[in-house]
Design a protein around this motif. Structure first.
Motif, mmCIF file in Angstrom:
data_model
loop_
_atom_site.group_PDB
_atom_site.id
_atom_site.type_symbol
_atom_site.label_atom_id
_atom_site.label_comp_id
_atom_site.label_asym_id
_atom_site.label_seq_id
_atom_site.Cartn_x
_atom_site.Cartn_y
_atom_site.Cartn_z
ATOM 1 N N ARG A 248 35.730 67.635 64.210
ATOM 2 C CA ARG A 248 35.342 68.556 65.284
ATOM 3 C C ARG A 248 34.681 67.797 66.436
ATOM 4 N NH1 ARG A 248 36.207 73.782 64.620
ATOM 5 N NH2 ARG A 248 36.143 74.798 62.579
ATOM 6 N N ARG A 249 33.870 66.808 66.115
ATOM 7 C CA ARG A 249 33.233 66.022 67.176
ATOM 8 C C ARG A 249 34.291 65.295 68.004
ATOM 9 N NH1 ARG A 249 27.880 64.492 67.909
ATOM 10 N NH2 ARG A 249 27.671 63.381 69.879
ATOM 11 N N CYS A 250 35.295 64.735 67.334
ATOM 12 C CA CYS A 250 36.372 64.053 68.046
ATOM 13 C C CYS A 250 37.162 65.034 68.907
ATOM 14 C CB CYS A 250 37.299 63.358 67.049
ATOM 15 S SG CYS A 250 36.585 61.887 66.272
ATOM 16 N N LEU A 251 37.404 66.231 68.395
ATOM 17 C CA LEU A 251 38.107 67.253 69.172
ATOM 18 C C LEU A 251 37.306 67.636 70.408
ATOM 19 C CD1 LEU A 251 40.254 69.435 69.656
ATOM 20 C CD2 LEU A 251 39.047 70.873 67.995
ATOM 21 N N ASP A 252 36.013 67.881 70.228
ATOM 22 C CA ASP A 252 35.167 68.261 71.366
ATOM 23 C C ASP A 252 35.145 67.172 72.436
ATOM 24 O OD1 ASP A 252 34.601 70.603 70.056
ATOM 25 O OD2 ASP A 252 32.618 69.973 69.344
ATOM 26 N N MET A 253 35.033 65.926 72.002
ATOM 27 C CA MET A 253 35.015 64.814 72.953
ATOM 28 C C MET A 253 36.345 64.712 73.702
ATOM 29 S SD MET A 253 32.995 61.880 70.739
ATOM 30 C CE MET A 253 33.048 60.662 72.058
ATOM 31 N N SER A 254 37.448 64.977 72.995
ATOM 32 C CA SER A 254 38.768 64.891 73.627
ATOM 33 C C SER A 254 38.948 65.972 74.687
ATOM 34 C CB SER A 254 39.858 65.017 72.557
ATOM 35 O OG SER A 254 39.776 63.958 71.633
ATOM 36 N N VAL A 255 38.531 67.186 74.372
ATOM 37 C CA VAL A 255 38.672 68.285 75.324
ATOM 38 C C VAL A 255 37.829 68.023 76.569
ATOM 39 C CG1 VAL A 255 38.214 70.741 75.693
ATOM 40 C CG2 VAL A 255 39.276 69.974 73.555
ATOM 41 N N ASP A 327 44.397 61.349 66.920
ATOM 42 C CA ASP A 327 44.878 61.918 68.173
ATOM 43 C C ASP A 327 43.804 61.854 69.261
ATOM 44 O OD1 ASP A 327 47.344 62.421 67.129
ATOM 45 O OD2 ASP A 327 47.074 64.588 66.900
ATOM 46 N N ALA A 328 42.541 61.926 68.854
ATOM 47 C CA ALA A 328 41.457 61.826 69.839
ATOM 48 C C ALA A 328 41.504 60.478 70.554
ATOM 49 C CB ALA A 328 40.114 62.021 69.156
ATOM 50 N N ILE A 329 41.815 59.429 69.812
ATOM 51 C CA ILE A 329 41.934 58.111 70.436
ATOM 52 C C ILE A 329 43.104 58.095 71.409
ATOM 53 C CG2 ILE A 329 42.461 55.680 69.971
ATOM 54 C CD1 ILE A 329 40.841 55.902 67.415
ATOM 55 N N GLN A 330 44.206 58.756 71.049
ATOM 56 C CA GLN A 330 45.361 58.805 71.955
ATOM 57 C C GLN A 330 45.043 59.582 73.225
ATOM 58 O OE1 GLN A 330 48.116 57.011 71.286
ATOM 59 N NE2 GLN A 330 46.973 56.343 69.476
ATOM 60 N N VAL A 331 44.298 60.670 73.110
ATOM 61 C CA VAL A 331 43.912 61.445 74.296
ATOM 62 C C VAL A 331 43.046 60.603 75.225
ATOM 63 C CG1 VAL A 331 42.559 63.420 75.104
ATOM 64 C CG2 VAL A 331 44.118 63.691 73.160
ATOM 65 N N HIS A 332 42.153 59.806 74.644
ATOM 66 C CA HIS A 332 41.248 58.994 75.454
ATOM 67 C C HIS A 332 41.925 57.765 76.045
ATOM 68 C CE1 HIS A 332 38.060 61.379 73.559
ATOM 69 N NE2 HIS A 332 37.249 60.909 74.469
ATOM 70 N N GLY A 333 43.001 57.312 75.408
ATOM 71 C CA GLY A 333 43.625 56.098 75.899
ATOM 72 C C GLY A 333 42.830 54.866 75.492
ATOM 73 N N GLY A 334 42.893 53.832 76.324
ATOM 74 C CA GLY A 334 42.289 52.544 75.976
ATOM 75 C C GLY A 334 40.810 52.604 75.675
#
Length: 373
Positions: A248-255, A327-334
């Protein structure tokens, strides 16, 4: 059937989040990675004052008398914060192990001390084979006088270096048994083991003819098989709750990142590929939520499908947390996999918990065995 949280449960969840947002910021997590003990006594003492350390223990032992659902709420928030400390080892492993099988004297000795924060417990549940089936236990317990002598090697024992006692399964002449062992006893040696999650500490625990007294046996000699299975189910659900928090933390950060990161003159959250990925992450997290809290309720209620629910929970959440955090890493990119950015703290927490107490493949096998029985 209504599975919505009660007002008291919502209050507990919100209070835990507020406390951790204030006292367990990412800077604290990073600082504890470099600390010799690996956790802060100030925060540990605060957790004791707030009643978190005795949450699942009976009130007569200084606890709150609550269940796995409430414990799951706390662990979810600890996973969301990537909390560095022996909470899981002391409460969900050692504490619940004594709740399930400890004698009245053992409970009186240890549970109030754990609840007050003056003692810490752990459990050594896996060996060199890395097989979570209790039947694979190779450590031995030989009768000696009126006590026992333990020999063997345990791997990935959480927070053993700060534990006052460790639950150790070993094979006695009567069968599989469970013992309380002081990790500072003569014959016990601890060697640090480094995992992907640097905010969690592990040790290899070697037992070289360790002598324990008769009152160190948890339950009856030869009767630990069912106790360990029950404990492993609860540990699997508790680990899933912590993975859910990290996801959930990763999801929140991605959004949040997708709202502010711009490319081609517009926020990347406006791109269909990013929107769909975040939607899939949300669906996985919500399904994981349902799996965790149904399994926690089923174990507390003694439901007929409790064992299967626990395995479904661990199997699904292991895969879901890996998907969401990846997927959170993919949303953030590098920037998502740089050391300076905090996303990796939660990714690594989820990844470290994934194989513990049985990975997805292990629990799917348990489900098949149960269905086919």
């Amino acid at each position: 059937m209504n599975f919505a949280f009660t007002d008291d449960q919502i209050l507990l969840k919100n209070s835990v989040r507020a406390a951790l947002d204030e006292q367990c910021k990412p800077a604290h997590v990073r600082a504890m990675m470099e600390d010799a003990k690996g956790y802060g006594e100030t925060l540990w003492g605060e957790m004791a004052k707030l009643g978190w350390l005795g949450l699942p223990f009976a009130e007569e032992y200084g606890g709150a008398g609550l269940g796995l659902v409430e414990l799951g709420l706390v662990l979810e928030e600890l996973g969301r914060a990537a909390y560095p400390g022996p909470y899981f080892a002391s409460v969900a492993l050692g504490g619940l192990g004594l709740v399930l099988g400890g004698s009245a004297a053992q409970k009186e000795r240890w549970l109030p001390a754990v609840a007050s924060g003056t003692a810490r417990l752990s459990a050594a549940l896996v060996e060199e084979s890395l097989d979570w089936d209790p039947a694979s236990t190779g450590a031995t317990a030989s009768p000696r006088g009126d006590g026992w002598t333990l020999t063997g090697v345990k791997r990935f024992v959480p927070w053993a270096h700060v534990a006052d006692a460790v639950l150790v399964p070993a094979r006695a002449p009567e069968g599989l048994s469970l013992f309380l062992v002081d990790p500072r006893s003569p014959g016990v040696s601890l060697q640090p083991m480094v995992g992907i999650d640097l905010a969690t500490r592990w040790s290899e625990m070697k037992l070289g003819g360790v002598t324990v007294k008769p009152d160190a046996v948890v339950g009856q000699p030869g009767g630990a098989g069912s106790l360990l299975e029950a404990l492993l189910r609860r540990a699997a659900v508790c680990a899933s709750a912590e993975m859910l928090g990290a996801a959930r933390r990763c999801l929140d950060m991605s959004v949040e990142y997708a709202k502010v990161r711009e490319q081609f003159g517009q926020p990347i959250g406006s791109f269909q590929a990013i929107r769909h990925r975040c939607a899939d992450m949300l669906m996985a997290a919500e399904n994981a939520h349902a799996a965790v809290y149904y399994a926690a309720w089923a174990l507390d209620a003694g439901a007929e499908d409790a064992a299967v629910a626990a395995s479904i929970c661990k199997a699904y959440v292991s895969d879901a947390a890996r998907q969401v955090c990846g997927d959170a890493i993919q949303v953030h990119g590098g920037i998502g996999f740089t050391w300076e950015y905090d996303l990796h703290l939660y990714f690594k927490r989820a990844k470290a918990l994934e194989p513990l107490f049985g990975d997805a493949e292990y629990h799917r096998e348990l489900i098949v065995r149960h269905v086919a029985a």
